[in-house]
Motif scaffolding. Structure first.
Motif, PDB file in Angstrom:
ATOM      1  N   LEU A  48       0.840  -1.202   0.000  1.00  0.00           N
ATOM      2  CA  LEU A  48       0.000   0.000   0.000  1.00  0.00           C
ATOM      3  C   LEU A  48       0.877   1.254   0.000  1.00  0.00           C
ATOM      4  CD1 LEU A  48      -2.743   1.505   0.436  1.00  0.00           C
ATOM      5  CD2 LEU A  48      -2.520   1.021   2.880  1.00  0.00           C
ATOM      6  N   LEU A  49       1.830   1.317   0.912  1.00  0.00           N
ATOM      7  CA  LEU A  49       2.673   2.517   1.032  1.00  0.00           C
ATOM      8  C   LEU A  49       3.550   2.703  -0.208  1.00  0.00           C
ATOM      9  CD1 LEU A  49       3.340   4.905   2.905  1.00  0.00           C
ATOM     10  CD2 LEU A  49       5.239   3.555   3.805  1.00  0.00           C
ATOM     11  N   VAL A  60       1.286   4.009  -3.137  1.00  0.00           N
ATOM     12  CA  VAL A  60       0.879   5.407  -2.932  1.00  0.00           C
ATOM     13  C   VAL A  60       2.072   6.340  -3.157  1.00  0.00           C
ATOM     14  CG1 VAL A  60       0.272   7.031  -1.086  1.00  0.00           C
ATOM     15  CG2 VAL A  60      -1.110   4.974  -1.427  1.00  0.00           C
ATOM     16  N   THR A  61       3.217   5.948  -2.657  1.00  0.00           N
ATOM     17  CA  THR A  61       4.413   6.789  -2.799  1.00  0.00           C
ATOM     18  C   THR A  61       4.796   6.947  -4.268  1.00  0.00           C
ATOM     19  OG1 THR A  61       5.185   6.043  -0.640  1.00  0.00           O
ATOM     20  CG2 THR A  61       6.814   7.053  -2.068  1.00  0.00           C
ATOM     21  N   GLN A  62       4.715   5.856  -5.018  1.00  0.00           N
ATOM     22  CA  GLN A  62       5.028   5.929  -6.447  1.00  0.00           C
ATOM     23  C   GLN A  62       4.092   6.893  -7.160  1.00  0.00           C
ATOM     24  OE1 GLN A  62       8.223   4.892  -6.661  1.00  0.00           O
ATOM     25  NE2 GLN A  62       7.492   4.700  -8.771  1.00  0.00           N
ATOM     26  N   ALA A  98      10.316   4.072   5.509  1.00  0.00           N
ATOM     27  CA  ALA A  98       9.669   3.988   4.199  1.00  0.00           C
ATOM     28  C   ALA A  98      10.424   3.021   3.280  1.00  0.00           C
ATOM     29  CB  ALA A  98       9.580   5.375   3.562  1.00  0.00           C
ATOM     30  N   SER A  99      11.740   2.941   3.462  1.00  0.00           N
ATOM     31  CA  SER A  99      12.517   2.033   2.613  1.00  0.00           C
ATOM     32  C   SER A  99      12.097   0.582   2.860  1.00  0.00           C
ATOM     33  CB  SER A  99      14.014   2.219   2.851  1.00  0.00           C
ATOM     34  OG  SER A  99      14.349   1.736   4.136  1.00  0.00           O
ATOM     35  N   ARG A 100      11.476   0.341   4.024  1.00  0.00           N
ATOM     36  CA  ARG A 100      10.958  -1.003   4.321  1.00  0.00           C
ATOM     37  C   ARG A 100       9.433  -1.057   4.189  1.00  0.00           C
ATOM     38  NH1 ARG A 100      11.803  -1.393   9.763  1.00  0.00           N
ATOM     39  NH2 ARG A 100      13.084   0.450  10.073  1.00  0.00           N
ATOM     40  N   GLY A 101       8.861  -0.021   3.580  1.00  0.00           N
ATOM     41  CA  GLY A 101       7.408  -0.023   3.379  1.00  0.00           C
ATOM     42  C   GLY A 101       6.633   0.228   4.655  1.00  0.00           C
ATOM     43  N   SER A 109      -6.747   3.924   7.170  1.00  0.00           N
ATOM     44  CA  SER A 109      -7.969   4.055   6.369  1.00  0.00           C
ATOM     45  C   SER A 109      -7.849   5.194   5.352  1.00  0.00           C
ATOM     46  CB  SER A 109      -9.177   4.286   7.267  1.00  0.00           C
ATOM     47  OG  SER A 109      -9.290   3.213   8.178  1.00  0.00           O
ATOM     48  N   ALA A 110      -7.246   6.286   5.798  1.00  0.00           N
ATOM     49  CA  ALA A 110      -7.053   7.414   4.881  1.00  0.00           C
ATOM     50  C   ALA A 110      -6.136   6.995   3.729  1.00  0.00           C
ATOM     51  CB  ALA A 110      -6.471   8.610   5.629  1.00  0.00           C
ATOM     52  N   LEU A 111      -5.170   6.135   4.020  1.00  0.00           N
ATOM     53  CA  LEU A 111      -4.273   5.645   2.960  1.00  0.00           C
ATOM     54  C   LEU A 111      -5.016   4.784   1.944  1.00  0.00           C
ATOM     55  CD1 LEU A 111      -1.006   4.920   4.911  1.00  0.00           C
ATOM     56  CD2 LEU A 111      -1.106   6.071   2.697  1.00  0.00           C
TER      57      LEU A 111
END
Ligand SMILES: *Cc1c(COP(=O)(O)O)cnc(C)c1O
Length: 359
Positions: A34-35, A38-40, A230-233, A242-244
């Protein structure tokens, strides 16, 4: 209801549906996917290949995160301001001990790049430059492309450039990499058709270098920790899961439409609204040359209270707009057209205004 305030803005139907899912564990592999996804997608809209970090906070939290990671108390900071949000950015730096030099322009006007250039050349010791991309309190989109050109010329003495893009990114072009912005901040509840709760911070290589020297205390806002996780998600702390989910759904829609089409759609909606307001005989608050594609401020005629018109629009027409902020409180109405907004939403606002002013 036609929710036309500059945040929170209406959710996409896909985002609303995504909110119905159960939460997942933020240390589980599903969250990593998920992270990363979204980041991409955010990188595409930030127009950068650098890091874009997702922080659980409102936009102001994102602004504070950007400031405290690159500021040391006592640093000189140039803050460009022409409204409430420019002043807020300056106040955040001031609260953390910066020596803030505010360069102010009249509310409703765009920044004058020659004045900004003079301030930059006259203060080669300034460590940070704070700018607002879209001034939500007045409905002005500042010409940051012109600021970018000035900064290129300054080269070695250029300060780090922080951009409040909370109410522009996702609807307006802001090529972070091409313009050389160092920290760019946005938030989920503006053009992204997602609920409040997430701030996004784009970070350049120069900004990462500056962070190791910056001495402002930080814990929740520590972006180095956010990058490491973030490098590990993952995120260092419990994110607004939920917002994500909702953001992921809206970003998927936005990627399908593509940035050029999104930008053109916002411009067209803003123009439709401005033309309609003029036809109603109403004066626009912002300088037309710098009118925002995401929010329009319209003057309320002399002798009429903006607060009363706002209530009437809500009560009689189910149209929710914002009044002015600060000294403009009772004098302008602000109508947002960012994220989820259709031509018929705009026409509905115009009909409601027409009827309210006739009454
Ligand atoms: C909405 C907004 C913010 C942040 O507001 P929050 O309520 O903290 O999300 C900051 N800057 C601008 C230009 C905004 O429009």
């Amino acid at each position: 209801m036609n929710l036309r305030i500059p945040g929170p803005t209406p959710l996409s139907p896909q985002a609303r549906e995504a909110l119905g899912q159960d939460v997942i564990g933020h240390r589980e592999p599903e969250f990593e996917a998920l992270l990363h996804g979204v980041t991409q997608d955010l990188r595409y809209f930030f127009q950068t290949t650098s890091d874009v970090l997702v922080v659980t906070a409102s936009g102001t939290g994102g602004l504070e995160a950007a400031v405290v990671n690159v500021l040391s108390p006592g640093d000189k900071v140039l803050a460009i301001s022409a409204g409430v949000f420019g002043e807020r950015f300056a106040a955040i730096a001031g609260a953390h001990g910066a020596s803030v030099l505010q360069v102010s322009f009249p509310w409703g006007q765009g920044l004058d790049v020659r004045v900004v250039e003079q301030a930059l050349r006259g203060n080669p010791d300034a460590r940070l430059l704070l700018t607002t991309h879209n001034e939500t309190s007045t409905g002005v989109l500042h010409d940051l492309g012109a600021v970018a050109e000035v900064l290129v010329d300054l080269d070695a003495t250029r300060p780090l450039w922080l951009v409040d893009a909370v109410s522009s990114l996702g609807a307006v072009e802001l090529p972070m990499h091409e313009w050389g912005c160092d920290l760019v901040i946005s938030a989920s509840q503006k053009a992204w058709m997602a609920p409040p709760g997430l701030a996004f911070v784009g970070v350049s290589a120069r900004a990462w270098d500056a962070m190791s020297q910056a001495r402002c205390p930080r814990f929740y806002w520590d972006l180095s920790a956010a990058r490491e996780y973030a490098s590990r998600g993952q995120t260092p702390f419990t994110p607004a899961v939920s917002a994500l989910f909702a953001l992921q759904a809206s970003l998927c829609l936005m990627r399908q439409e593509g940035l050029p089409a999104i930008v053109a759609r916002h411009r067209a909606l803003a123009e439709r609204l401005r033309n309609g307001l003029r036809t109603l005989g109403l004066a626009l608050f912002a300088d037309e040359q710098h009118a925002s594609p995401t929010v329009t401020a319209v003057c309320v005629p002399e002798g009429i209270s903006a607060i009363e018109v706002k209530s009437k629009l809500a009560r009689d027409h189910n149209v929710i707009v914002a009044t002015g902020q600060g000294p403009l409180k009772d004098h302008v109405l602000r109508i947002a057209h960012m994220g989820r907004c259709s031509r018929s939403d705009i026409d509905h606002v115009l009909r409601a205004l027409d009827s309210a002013f006739r009454a």
